[in-house]
Design an enzyme around this catalytic site. Structure first.
Site, PDB file in Angstrom:
ATOM      1  N   ARG A   1      -6.090   9.781  -1.265  1.00 43.65           N
ATOM      2  CA  ARG A   1      -5.542  10.031  -2.605  1.00 43.65           C
ATOM      3  C   ARG A   1      -6.677  10.236  -3.599  1.00 43.65           C
ATOM      4  NH1 ARG A   1      -3.102   5.749  -4.993  1.00 43.65           N
ATOM      5  NH2 ARG A   1      -3.726   4.355  -3.334  1.00 43.65           N
TER       6      ARG A   1
ATOM      7  N   HIS B   1       0.859  -1.184   0.000  1.00 43.70           N
ATOM      8  CA  HIS B   1       0.000   0.000   0.000  1.00 43.70           C
ATOM      9  C   HIS B   1       0.892   1.229   0.000  1.00 43.70           C
ATOM     10  CE1 HIS B   1      -3.149   2.800   1.105  1.00 43.70           C
ATOM     11  NE2 HIS B   1      -4.043   1.850   1.001  1.00 43.70           N
TER      12      HIS B   1
END
Lengths: 571, 242
Positions: free
Chosen positions: A257, A236
């Site tokens: 994000r 990740h």
């Protein structure tokens, strides 16, 4: 040693294990089911830690085909197409069940309809969620349903190894260890499910719950089960950096994000421009993680070997509304998202590879079933955010029902007594507790981070093989302790042994894939190569050696031509 | 794996042990960073001083509740308590109260889970076959209450916090009562307020101060005092304040 007989043994305590237990009980109420969990049930494992949510087609303008194509594209075309189709088409059933039968409540719109958002790699807003801490809701409601069904739970009882019948071809139970009393428990079961979770803690920096050590994978490997896609480990991109703390590497959710957060190197450049100028930070996890690691390797990382996640421009109101859990978590490490850059690192997150299963969760060994992170093939080379917990729920339920059918149709073979006594004898000892396993496990984690991680190449992979042998020799040379119960040192040793088996599988498959695809990146073969539209299958042979062979991907539902192009997160 | 920066000094832990001698054992532990947690200090002890030390943890981010302990007399999560925020010179760490100790800081959680089962603390679905998602208006009174009370991580802190308070024999506990309240208000549940009947005496006997104290230590910040108030109202036959 204690002996126990049951119809179904489930090893694991997370979402897949619990869903399997509930579905086995509901589909065949008269069967004896035992669930053995290494940690406290519903507290260990990673279902509880799910943040982003659960991908499911619910909207009229969305479709199974869209979710499916996103999943296969996200997996760089090597997913098992039947398993992926099962995931997509069964995902709604489990959501209806969670909401209507278990009382889960996912976030609603103002008009009371379900709220859906998108994580990276999706062509539609199809992720249901509960704020940014979705897992607590799911696992809490599953745990309650276990309790009200009165399903037998063995807490803090770990799997040591699977038991086989005399032929060595059928799994007929497992040897367990009560971590408090130290007692060994030989369980004779007609069906065994491994749902213990993956081995992301093999890596020095990881987001996973740290008690996980790929136990189901290692036990199945030692029993001779076939594996697939073991070179595929997801990192990740945004693990929180917390120097000097076990919190290091815990994930800050992808929604940050998706909502427009920027990634900056130490020189405050938006470095994704170099790696994926079109999608920038909204690119898939594999690319964003790799880009971050390349910046760090190039000397453009922070002093703590990280990069920055910048969400300041999103504003406090938005951040508090969309990511309250993450806001709070950052505050506890002295970072205010509104005013500060957040220092992050790629972090080992999810194991795509695992035990090969069919659409009924059956493995290559009769009587052995796998679900959740223990199983491989659903996600191919890269898992989309939101498809992980969906996999655990969908395949956990299938495993439960499939095992119930298996028990009705098959006898419960007797346990091979020689194998059982060998396994038990190995755990007898008279030594003092040494603390050595901690040191060796840390060494293993550093080694894996360096050479089996985000960036791989032939020399490093060769070195891993040698060093794994060395660490294993040191570990197995340690005498077994006199005291098995209440001995975390012994648990650490068994964990490290399991992680070594998983590391070998990853290393061997990664060596053979001489190309880059999804989460597997070879610095010496940086491009994708169509000759590698294959899956690698591995198993342990009778003589103890490991075989790794490739077979072409079966494009049973989509051909690569039909899937050219990639999806963007909708703006 | 931890970077140790000795310049940040050290702390003294006093840890309750369950071994042959029992009692407290002291350890001087370096503080590796300003954000290091009590959990990090426990881990340091295990890796460097005593590999037999028993403590429990899983998620490390306050989501699982496995690492609940009593620190300087107060229930809290070891992973959420930074070493720097503790004022006293010694950090005393004890297992939760009111639950049997299994090994050092590890308590047996089975009685806690049994109480959730006894409370029938799971949805009894009204419409289990439905293949529609229910329309749930987020702003109804019932939903607002349910949302406010949701988020329990079943850590056991509330049980420990009021273990020495006057209660009925064999209490089911505040965590279970709080879930009963949520289910009583839940439109998808078919059991209505019937779960509460068996525990009416316990609700009456619980003092508001006890619930306030439990709330003050709850790592998930569940408004337990408000839960008790509404439960008392139900038991008195007023159907809650909604």
């Amino acid at each position: 040693m204690q002996s126990l007989t049951c119809d179904i043994l489930i090893i694991g305590g997370g979402g897949a294990a619990l869903f399997a237990a509930i579905h086995a009980r509901d589909s065949a109420p008269n069967l004896d089911i035992v669930v053995a969990s290494k940690g406290l049930f519903a507290k260990s494992g990673c279902t509880r830690m799910v943040q982003g949510g659960y991908n499911v087609v619910l909207h009229d303008d969305d479709s199974f085909d869209k979710h499916y194509d996103d999943t296969i594209r996200g997996g760089s075309l090597i997913n098992n197409q039947e398993l992926a189709w099962t995931l997509v088409t069964q995902a709604p059933e489990r959501v209806f069940e969670m909401e209507n039968s278990f009382g889960c409540t996912f976030d609603r719109n103002a008009d009371g309809t379900i709220h859906q958002r998108a994580l990276a790699g999706q062509s539609f807003n199809r992720t249901i969620h509960r704020g940014d801490l979705t897992g607590i809701e799911i696992i809490s409601r599953l745990a309650e349903q276990m309790l009200v069904r009165d399903i037998e739970m063995l807490n803090e009882v770990r799997g040591v190894d699977l038991l086989l019948d005399g032929s060595g071809q059928s799994v007929t139970g497992a040897l367990l260890m009560d971590q408090h009393s130290g007692e060994l428990i030989a369980v004779n079961a007609a069906a065994v499910l491994v749902a213990t979770g993956g081995a992301a803690p093999l890596y020095r920096i990881t987001a996973a719950s740290l008690e996980k050590s790929g136990d189901g994978l290692a036990m199945a490997y030692r029993a001779g089960a076939e594996f697939v896609d073991m070179e595929m480990m997801q990192f990740h991109p945004t693990g929180l950096i917390v120097d000097g703390s076990l919190l290091n590497g815990t994930v800050l959710e992808e929604g940050l994000r998706g909502a427009g957060g920027h990634l900056l190197n130490a020189d405050h450049e938006r470095y994704m421009e170099r790696y994926d100028p079109e999608k920038m930070e909204r690119s898939t996890r594999d690319r964003v993680s790799r880009s971050g690691m390349m910046e760090i390797r190039a000397g453009r990382g922070t002093d703590s070997e990280g990069v920055y996640l910048d969400v300041r421009h999103l504003g406090k109101e938005f951040l508090l509304k969309s990511s309250p859990g993450m806001y709070e978590r950052c505050l506890t490490v002295g970072t205010d998202m509104e005013t500060d850059l957040i220092e992050v690192t790629p972090t080992a997150h999810f194991q795509m590879g695992g035990i090969r299963i069919d659409s009924e969760c059956r493995t290559s060994l009769a009587g052995l079933f796998a679900a959740g992170e223990d199983a491989g093939g659903v996600h191919g080379a890269n898992r989309l955010g939101g498809n992980g917990v969906a996999e655990s729920m969908v395949f956990g339920a299938i495993a439960g029902e499939s095992m119930a059918r298996h028990v009705k149709e098959s006898a419960r073979p007797a346990i091979d007594p020689d194998r059982l006594s060998r396994l038990c004898d190995r755990l007898e000892g008279s030594a003092e507790i040494t603390g050595e396993p901690y040191r060796l496990k840390n060494k293993l984690r550093a080694l894996s981070w360096e050479h089996l991680g985000i960036l791989r190449e032939a020399n490093g992979l060769a070195r891993v093989e040698e060093e794994l042998n060395a660490i294993e020799s040191e570990l197995t040379a340690l005498p077994m302790p006199a005291q098995r119960g209440g001995n975390p040192d012994l648990q650490e040793r068994l964990d490290a042994e399991n992680l070594i088996d998983v590391a070998r599988l990853i290393g061997a498959a990664a060596s053979q894939r001489e190309e880059s695809r999804g989460s597997h990146f070879r610095e010496d073969f940086p491009d994708s190569d169509d000759r590698y539209l294959v899956n690698f299958f591995q198993r342990k042979e009778a003589d103890g050696s490991m075989t790794t062979e490739s077979r072409p991907v079966e494009f049973s539902r989509r051909t690569p031509d039909a899937l050219l192009g990639e999806t963007l997160i909708p703006a | 794996m931890t970077k140790v920066t000795p310049s940040l000094g050290s702390v003294t832990l006093e840890i309750a042990r369950s071994g042959s001698g029992g009692g407290q054992e002291r350890f001087d532990v370096p503080v590796p960073s300003t954000h290091a947690r009590v959990l990090d200090a426990l881990s340091w002890v295990r890796e460097n001083e005593d590999p037999s030390l028993g403590f429990r943890f899983a998620c490390r981010v306050g989501m699982c509740g496995a690492c609940a302990v009593v620190i300087n007399g107060k229930e809290t999560l070891a992973c959420q308590t930074t070493l720097g925020e503790i004022d006293e010179s010694t950090i005393r760490i004890e297992p939760l109260r009111g639950l049997p100790v299994q090994h050092d800081l590890i308590v047996d959680m089975r009685p806690f889970f049994s109480n959730l089962a006894r409370a029938e603390a799971g949805l009894k679905p009204r419409d289990p076959q439905s293949r529609d998602l229910p329309i749930i208006a987020p702003d109804s009174n019932e939903r607002t209450t349910i949302e406010a009370q949701n988020g329990c991580i079943t850590c056991g802190a509330c049980v420990s916090a009021i273990a020495d308070q006057p209660q009925v024999d064999d209490p089911v506990g505040l965590a279970a009562l709080n879930r009963i309240l949520m289910l009583t208000l839940e439109e998808r549940d078919s059991a209505g307020a019937t779960r509460l009947d068996e525990f009416a005496d316990e609700v009456r006997a619980l003092r508001p101060q006890s619930a306030e104290h439990a709330e003050s230590v709850c790592p998930a910040n569940i408004p337990l005092a408000s839960a008790l108030e509404q439960l008392k109202s139900f038991v008195a036959g007023h159907g809650g304040d909604s």
